[in-house]
Enzyme design. Structure first.
Site, mmCIF file in Angstrom:
data_model
loop_
_atom_site.group_PDB
_atom_site.id
_atom_site.type_symbol
_atom_site.label_atom_id
_atom_site.label_comp_id
_atom_site.label_asym_id
_atom_site.label_seq_id
_atom_site.Cartn_x
_atom_site.Cartn_y
_atom_site.Cartn_z
ATOM 1 C CE LYS A 70 -14.257 44.748 54.818
ATOM 2 N NZ LYS A 70 -14.973 44.820 55.493
ATOM 3 C CE LYS A 106 -21.576 40.895 49.407
ATOM 4 N NZ LYS A 106 -20.893 42.328 48.433
ATOM 5 C CB THR A 190 -21.816 51.769 47.886
ATOM 6 O OG1 THR A 190 -21.090 51.343 48.947
ATOM 7 C CG2 THR A 190 -21.739 51.065 47.168
ATOM 8 C CG ASN A 221 -25.308 52.616 51.258
ATOM 9 O OD1 ASN A 221 -24.914 52.094 50.742
ATOM 10 N ND2 ASN A 221 -25.520 53.298 52.426
HETATM 11 N N1 LIG Z 1 -24.227 49.179 50.547
HETATM 12 C C1 LIG Z 1 -22.881 48.890 50.093
HETATM 13 O O1 LIG Z 1 -21.924 49.675 51.666
HETATM 14 C C2 LIG Z 1 -22.130 48.368 48.764
HETATM 15 C C3 LIG Z 1 -23.130 47.424 48.060
HETATM 16 N N2 LIG Z 1 -23.636 46.897 46.857
HETATM 17 C C4 LIG Z 1 -24.620 46.593 45.807
HETATM 18 O O2 LIG Z 1 -24.935 48.033 45.816
HETATM 19 C C5 LIG Z 1 -26.421 47.151 45.832
HETATM 20 C C6 LIG Z 1 -27.784 47.389 46.324
HETATM 21 O O3 LIG Z 1 -26.848 47.588 47.903
HETATM 22 P P1 LIG Z 1 -27.878 48.505 48.793
HETATM 23 O O4 LIG Z 1 -27.981 49.540 48.403
HETATM 24 O O5 LIG Z 1 -26.455 48.167 49.764
HETATM 25 O O6 LIG Z 1 -29.147 47.594 49.658
HETATM 26 P P2 LIG Z 1 -29.843 48.029 50.113
HETATM 27 O O7 LIG Z 1 -30.816 47.336 50.650
HETATM 28 O O8 LIG Z 1 -29.804 49.569 50.705
HETATM 29 O O9 LIG Z 1 -30.828 48.593 48.804
HETATM 30 C C7 LIG Z 1 -32.109 47.378 47.940
HETATM 31 C C8 LIG Z 1 -32.996 48.493 46.504
HETATM 32 O O10 LIG Z 1 -32.630 48.191 45.234
HETATM 33 C C9 LIG Z 1 -34.071 47.884 46.075
HETATM 34 N N3 LIG Z 1 -34.734 46.492 44.431
HETATM 35 C C10 LIG Z 1 -34.824 45.103 45.537
HETATM 36 N N4 LIG Z 1 -34.790 44.478 43.956
HETATM 37 C C11 LIG Z 1 -35.271 45.143 43.081
HETATM 38 C C12 LIG Z 1 -35.707 45.045 41.813
HETATM 39 N N5 LIG Z 1 -36.403 43.867 40.849
HETATM 40 N N6 LIG Z 1 -36.444 46.304 41.101
HETATM 41 C C13 LIG Z 1 -36.117 47.779 41.706
HETATM 42 N N7 LIG Z 1 -35.638 47.304 42.675
HETATM 43 C C14 LIG Z 1 -35.186 46.690 43.942
HETATM 44 C C15 LIG Z 1 -34.739 47.813 46.566
HETATM 45 O O11 LIG Z 1 -35.927 48.065 47.033
HETATM 46 C C16 LIG Z 1 -33.708 48.912 47.592
HETATM 47 O O12 LIG Z 1 -34.048 49.431 47.825
HETATM 48 C C17 LIG Z 1 -26.386 45.271 45.592
HETATM 49 O O13 LIG Z 1 -25.775 44.653 44.697
HETATM 50 C C18 LIG Z 1 -25.482 45.012 46.899
HETATM 51 O O14 LIG Z 1 -24.836 43.867 46.800
HETATM 52 C C19 LIG Z 1 -21.793 47.342 46.961
HETATM 53 C C20 LIG Z 1 -21.026 47.372 47.226
HETATM 54 C C21 LIG Z 1 -21.167 48.006 48.433
HETATM 55 O O1 LIG Z 2 -17.494 46.929 53.165
HETATM 56 C C1 LIG Z 2 -17.843 45.995 52.797
HETATM 57 O O2 LIG Z 2 -16.807 44.951 53.214
HETATM 58 C C2 LIG Z 2 -18.866 45.227 52.040
HETATM 59 C C3 LIG Z 2 -18.478 45.704 50.967
HETATM 60 C C4 LIG Z 2 -19.215 44.676 49.518
HETATM 61 O O3 LIG Z 2 -20.009 44.052 50.480
HETATM 62 C C5 LIG Z 2 -18.856 45.142 48.500
HETATM 63 O O4 LIG Z 2 -18.440 45.492 47.985
HETATM 64 O O5 LIG Z 2 -20.098 44.663 47.784
#
Ligand SMILES: NC(=O)C1=CN([C@@H]2O[C@H](COP(=O)(O)OP(=O)(O)OC[C@H]3O[C@@H](n4cnc5c(N)ncnc54)[C@H](O)[C@@H]3O)[C@@H](O)[C@H]2O)C=CC1
Ligand SMILES: O=C(O)CCC(=O)C(=O)O
Length: 418
Positions: A70, A106, A190, A221
């Site tokens: 997953k 992943k 998240t 997000n």
């Molecule tokens: N979306 C999800 O359900 C989950 C996300 N994550 C983790 O959370 C982190 C963020 O993911 P999301 O919020 O989903 O992605 P997203 O694409 O929605 O947002 C990422 C954000 O990080 C910013 N960013 C990128 N490089 C940057 C930098 N150098 N300095 C400051 N900001 C920067 C972008 O501008 C954007 O605002 C990742 O590590 C992801 O693996 C973890 C668990 C679940």
């Molecule tokens: O909901 C999922 O399976 C993705 C979650 C994920 O990629 C993460 O926790 O980093």
């Protein structure tokens, strides 16, 4: 100092550090730090101007001892074999930490999504779905969203899979839109677990979250939802950054208004309520009570860690601190709450979505929120107990001890034991 290490090496060090406490055989530790399979595919897709472009893409299946593989799908230029291997390993121990019956995987496509039209992204996504179809499945490997992917991409993945398989199978992918079999509360999940983890941490440390100052790196997000929910809990969001740079206001921002500004303009910089703009590094070293790195891996290395002024770090991103950063922060008594707990809400509600798809019975948002909170609070308490019981140096080590024990138990029960 091990700071030149990439994400996969950092991940392996994290597992090895905890495994030492458990005194596991070297062969078992090798197994616990190595993916079972990494699928690499090249996607050749027609662009809007009629030319062809080939994209490197991956799906790393790390471990399935506790259930199907997953984990999310990432679209980013930095996606590489090393990165997906690390991210799939973190998924394995995250599912163990939060105690849901999954292994870890992943995937990702190496591309800058901003450089392509919506129609091109759809064709790339459908090509990826077709390419990984042989290795995914509702009981085999279940993709979900990650950086730069969301409901839209998950709906396309599901649709392509179902078209090729000739049947409906909504549980093959999670993070879908509500009318495509998605779950209430998945989009915010998240950020919700990050805010709940911060709340539990402050409670555990006997500190007030209400009025505490917060800096968030990455306003997507994970970061923006965590900020909004912490705002609701009374914390003061004083600094925020995204890839455009950072903004600061000592009086605090309205997290939702700032998100709306980013939605409209594409960036947090230029926000009229900011009293000052910050560089990315200034944000990470700002004088705040709570720092939430919510962007990408290796954001805080040993050098930046020397200047971190926050007293608590809750890791929202996967792998935002290097091993070198951990080595600097621990003697400085800066509390670090690990990613495998803090951001586990996303995959937990993905699990709820998969359960709902399989039962064809859909839950209310209240039920999702309540069950998620139970998982996060229970896992937090297990981490605290393990830290005490094993005299672990860090909360990261303690959470890994809990998660590794679960994976090893499953491996043992299956008879994989030497
Ligand atoms: N979306 C999800 O359900 C989950 C996300 N994550 C983790 O959370 C982190 C963020 O993911 P999301 O919020 O989903 O992605 P997203 O694409 O929605 O947002 C990422 C954000 O990080 C910013 N960013 C990128 N490089 C940057 C930098 N150098 N300095 C400051 N900001 C920067 C972008 O501008 C954007 O605002 C990742 O590590 C992801 O693996 C973890 C668990 C679940
Ligand atoms: O909901 C999922 O399976 C993705 C979650 C994920 O990629 C993460 O926790 O980093």
């Amino acid at each position: 100092m091990t700071d030149e290490a990439g994400p996969f090496e950092n991940f392996q060090t994290q597992v090895r550090t905890a495994a030492e406490t458990l005194d596991l055989d070297e062969g078992v530790v090798d197994y616990l730090t190595t993916p079972q399979r990494v699928e690499e595919v090249n996607l050749t897709v027609e662009l809007d101007d009629g030319t062809l472009e080939t994209f490197e893409a991956y799906r790393s299946q790390f471990n399935d001892d506790r259930g199907p593989y997953k984990g999310g799908i990432r679209y980013h230029p930095r996606v590489s074999r090393d990165e997906v291997r690390a991210l799939s390993g973190w998924m394995t121990y995250k599912c163990g930490a939060i105690d849901i019956p999954y292994g870890g995987a992943k995937g990702g496509i190496s591309l800058d999504p901003g450089a392509y039209s919506e129609a091109e992204i759809e064709r790339i996504t459908r090509a990826y779905a077709a390419a990984i179809r042989p290795v995914i499945g509702v009981d085999q490997d279940i993709p979900g969203p990650d950086v730069n992917t969301g409901q839209r991409e998950m709906n396309w993945l599901k649709d392509t899979y179902e078209t090729l398989e000739g049947r409906t199978e909504p549980g093959v992918v999670t993070g879908k839109g509500l009318e495509s079999g998605g779950s209430e509360g998945r989009t915010e999940a998240t950020g919700r677990s990050i805010s709940l983890t911060a709340r539990e941490t402050f409670r555990h440390l006997d500190r007030e979250l209400s009025g505490a100052t917060v800096a968030v790196q990455g306003y997507g997000n994970a970061g923006s939802v965590a900020a909004a929910l912490l705002d609701d809990m009374g914390a003061r969001l004083v600094a925020v950054s995204d890839s455009s740079g950072g903004v600061y206001n000592p009086e605090g921002f309205d997290a939702r208004a700032l998100k709306q500004f980013k939605r409209e303009t594409g960036a947090v910089t230029g926000y009229p309520e900011a009293s000052e703009e910050l560089t990315g590094e200034e944000l990470l070293t700002a004088e705040v009570d709570l720092l939430i790195p919510a962007a990408l891996e290796n954001a805080i290395d040993a050098r930046i860690a020397e200047s971190v002024a926050a007293e608590v770090i809750v890791e929202a991103a996967n792998g935002p601190l290097t091993t070198g950063a951990d080595e600097v922060l621990e003697p400085r008594d800066i509390v670090v709450i690990p990613d495998i707990l803090a951001n586990a809400g996303g995959v937990t509600v993905s699990y709820f979505e998969w359960v709902q798809n399989r039962q064809q019975f859909y839950w209310s948002k209240d039920r999702v929120v309540e069950e998620l909170e139970t998982h996060v609070v229970d896992a937090f308490e297990e981490m605290v107990r393990a830290k005490e019981e094993h005299n672990a140096a860090t909360y990261r080590e303690a959470m890994y001890i809990v998660a590794i024990q679960r994976v090893v138990e499953a491996m043992d029960e299956a008879g994989h034991w030497p």
